[in-house]
Motif scaffolding. Structure first.
Motif, mmCIF file in Angstrom:
data_model
loop_
_atom_site.group_PDB
_atom_site.id
_atom_site.type_symbol
_atom_site.label_atom_id
_atom_site.label_comp_id
_atom_site.label_asym_id
_atom_site.label_seq_id
_atom_site.Cartn_x
_atom_site.Cartn_y
_atom_site.Cartn_z
ATOM 1 N N VAL A 84 -41.469 -34.594 -0.136
ATOM 2 C CA VAL A 84 -42.594 -35.491 -0.390
ATOM 3 C C VAL A 84 -43.892 -34.732 -0.127
ATOM 4 C CG1 VAL A 84 -43.691 -37.693 0.152
ATOM 5 C CG2 VAL A 84 -41.205 -37.467 0.320
ATOM 6 N N LYS A 99 -42.925 -37.788 -4.504
ATOM 7 C CA LYS A 99 -41.576 -37.451 -4.072
ATOM 8 C C LYS A 99 -40.894 -36.653 -5.172
ATOM 9 C CE LYS A 99 -37.542 -39.365 -1.773
ATOM 10 N NZ LYS A 99 -36.997 -40.575 -1.096
ATOM 11 N N CYS A 131 -45.031 -48.327 -5.863
ATOM 12 C CA CYS A 131 -44.509 -47.251 -6.698
ATOM 13 C C CYS A 131 -45.345 -47.232 -7.966
ATOM 14 C CB CYS A 131 -43.035 -47.487 -7.015
ATOM 15 S SG CYS A 131 -42.315 -46.243 -8.113
ATOM 16 N N LEU A 145 -45.922 -42.420 -5.380
ATOM 17 C CA LEU A 145 -45.925 -43.558 -4.469
ATOM 18 C C LEU A 145 -47.276 -43.705 -3.781
ATOM 19 C CD1 LEU A 145 -42.514 -42.670 -2.787
ATOM 20 C CD2 LEU A 145 -42.860 -44.513 -4.445
ATOM 21 N N SER A 152 -44.474 -42.403 9.458
ATOM 22 C CA SER A 152 -43.512 -43.464 9.737
ATOM 23 C C SER A 152 -43.496 -43.798 11.225
ATOM 24 C CB SER A 152 -42.105 -43.044 9.289
ATOM 25 O OG SER A 152 -41.516 -42.175 10.241
ATOM 26 N N HIS A 185 -32.803 -54.545 0.838
ATOM 27 C CA HIS A 185 -33.174 -53.165 1.153
ATOM 28 C C HIS A 185 -31.948 -52.341 1.545
ATOM 29 C CE1 HIS A 185 -34.949 -49.697 3.117
ATOM 30 N NE2 HIS A 185 -36.143 -50.058 2.671
ATOM 31 N N LYS A 192 -38.290 -45.815 7.656
ATOM 32 C CA LYS A 192 -38.616 -46.493 6.401
ATOM 33 C C LYS A 192 -39.852 -47.381 6.533
ATOM 34 C CE LYS A 192 -34.758 -44.901 4.636
ATOM 35 N NZ LYS A 192 -34.746 -43.775 3.690
ATOM 36 N N ALA A 204 -40.786 -48.865 2.909
ATOM 37 C CA ALA A 204 -40.678 -47.811 1.902
ATOM 38 C C ALA A 204 -39.220 -47.477 1.611
ATOM 39 C CB ALA A 204 -41.398 -46.548 2.395
ATOM 40 N N ASP A 205 -39.049 -46.720 0.532
ATOM 41 C CA ASP A 205 -37.800 -46.020 0.233
ATOM 42 C C ASP A 205 -36.603 -46.934 0.089
ATOM 43 O OD1 ASP A 205 -36.493 -43.747 -0.459
ATOM 44 O OD2 ASP A 205 -36.023 -43.143 1.584
ATOM 45 N N GLY A 209 -33.922 -44.068 -3.037
ATOM 46 C CA GLY A 209 -33.505 -43.264 -1.889
ATOM 47 C C GLY A 209 -32.032 -43.389 -1.600
ATOM 48 N N ARG A 210 -31.480 -44.592 -1.720
ATOM 49 C CA ARG A 210 -30.068 -44.779 -1.423
ATOM 50 C C ARG A 210 -29.197 -44.144 -2.495
ATOM 51 N NH1 ARG A 210 -27.431 -48.676 -1.229
ATOM 52 N NH2 ARG A 210 -26.197 -48.207 0.589
ATOM 53 N N ASN A 213 -29.154 -40.393 -1.660
ATOM 54 C CA ASN A 213 -28.365 -40.089 -0.478
ATOM 55 C C ASN A 213 -26.886 -39.993 -0.809
ATOM 56 O OD1 ASN A 213 -30.511 -39.913 1.242
ATOM 57 N ND2 ASN A 213 -30.313 -41.982 2.059
#
Length: 341
Positions: A84, A99, A131, A145, A152, A185, A192, A204-205, A209-210, A213
């Motif tokens: 990022v 990102k 976003c 973003l 964070s 989420h 996050k 966020a995210d 993101g998932r 991952n």
């Protein structure tokens, strides 16, 4: 003792899978038939052409600035899925977070990410990170973003309950907004939750993101998230195998708020969220729910207790929690005191 079985028949431990055809996506997906197009600036076109759902009479989000007009200022984070950057628009001077996703993705994953971003672009709430759009350059995907200058809440402590209530109220309002849109989420944790100099806290995210991952490194990247999973999500024998993602978000939120208050992971004195994943799962499912310390206010103790009910049916919704006396505490007038731990 010799010969004693160490197996726990009452605990089921799901193992990470690399099945990319059945990725667990927390956002509702629009029809896959919607085409996507590329602009000359390298950015994917507006959300409507990507298949994002728009309500009748609502205008699609504004297109993001051309990628060639964004100047990278500094790296502000990196992980298994990408890096990022803080970037600045040369024309307007506006700061964004860009990102950059590692590697090139196959068509199925790319389409899924594009559709997720299209939906994320329609999410507009003061407690949700905006976003602005996505670019593709030489097969590399980059997501633009909203930039949060405070980073964070990971590794920070907020011991003043008034400030914590101010934070919790904002996050709950964002969760309630997402849940109203049928968005779960599934990965709420301190890293996050982003803050800025104006004491605003935003979620966020979620979504992209998932997906990343699970693609990049499902075994390693999932450990930190397991620490915030609800008991019924880990042990499918609980709650008759039913999983309510909305109630799961409330558990993760409650654990996150307690961690920020304590300045440490709250599940056990000797257990860390980056420790052995099997030990984490066992503690979440079989240990008592963590509690606020004795010197905390009765309102905060009750608030945390409600969020961390083992039975998901007993956890209030985000909308109900917004009426709780703890988050109704007067808003602080001083600057938020956030300390590193």
């Amino acid at each position: 003792m010799p010969g004693r079985s160490r197996r726990r028949p009452d605990l089921t431990l799901p193992l990470p899978q690399r099945d990319l055809t059945s990725l667990a996506v927390p956002l509702p997906l629009p029809p896959s038939s919607a085409p996507s197009s590329m602009s000359s600036s390298g950015s994917l076109s507006g959300a409507a052409s990507l298949g994002a759902p728009t309500s009748a009479g609502s205008a699609p989000p504004n297109p993001p600035p051309p990628l060639c007009e964004l100047e990278r200022v500094r790296c502000i984070g990196s992980g298994a899925g990408g890096t990022v950057w803080m970037v600045r628009h040369r024309t307007t001077g506006c700061a964004y977070a860009l990102k950059v996703l590692y590697g090139k993705h196959d068509d199925a994953v790319r389409r899924q990410i594009v559709r997720e971003v299209a939906i994320l672009r329609t999410a507009e709430h003061p407690a949700v990170v905006r976003c602005h759009g996505m670019y593709e350059l030489d097969g590399e995907l980059q997501i633009l973003l909203e930039y949060m200058d405070g980073g964070s809440l990971e590794g920070h402590r907020i011991a003043d309950e008034r400030f914590l209530a101010h934070l919790a109220r904002q996050v709950l309002s964002g969760i309630a907004y997402l849940h109203r849109r049928h968005i779960v989420h599934r990965d709420i944790k301190p890293s996050k939750l982003l803050i800025d100099s104006g004491r605003r806290v935003k979620i966020a995210d979620f979504g992209v993101g998932r997906i990343l991952n699970q693609i990049m490194d499902p075994c390693n990247s999932s450990v930190g998230s397991i620490a915030y999973m609800s008991p019924e999500r880990i042990n499918t024998d609980l709650n008759d195998g039913a999983y309510d993602g909305y109630a799961g978000d409330i558990w993760s939120f409650g654990l996150t708020i307690l961690e920020v208050y304590l300045g440490r992971f709250p599940l056990g004195e000797n257990l860390t969220k980056q420790g052995d994943w099997a030990a984490l799962m066992s503690a979440i499912c079989h240990s008592d729910s963590p509690q606020a310390p004795r010197d905390a206010s009765p309102e905060f103790k009750n608030f945390i207790s409600l969020c961390l009910q083992k039975n998901p049916a007993n956890r209030p919704t985000a909308l109900r929690l917004l009426q709780h006396p703890f988050v109704a505490l007067p808003q602080p007038q001083l600057h938020m005191r956030v300390t590193d731990e």
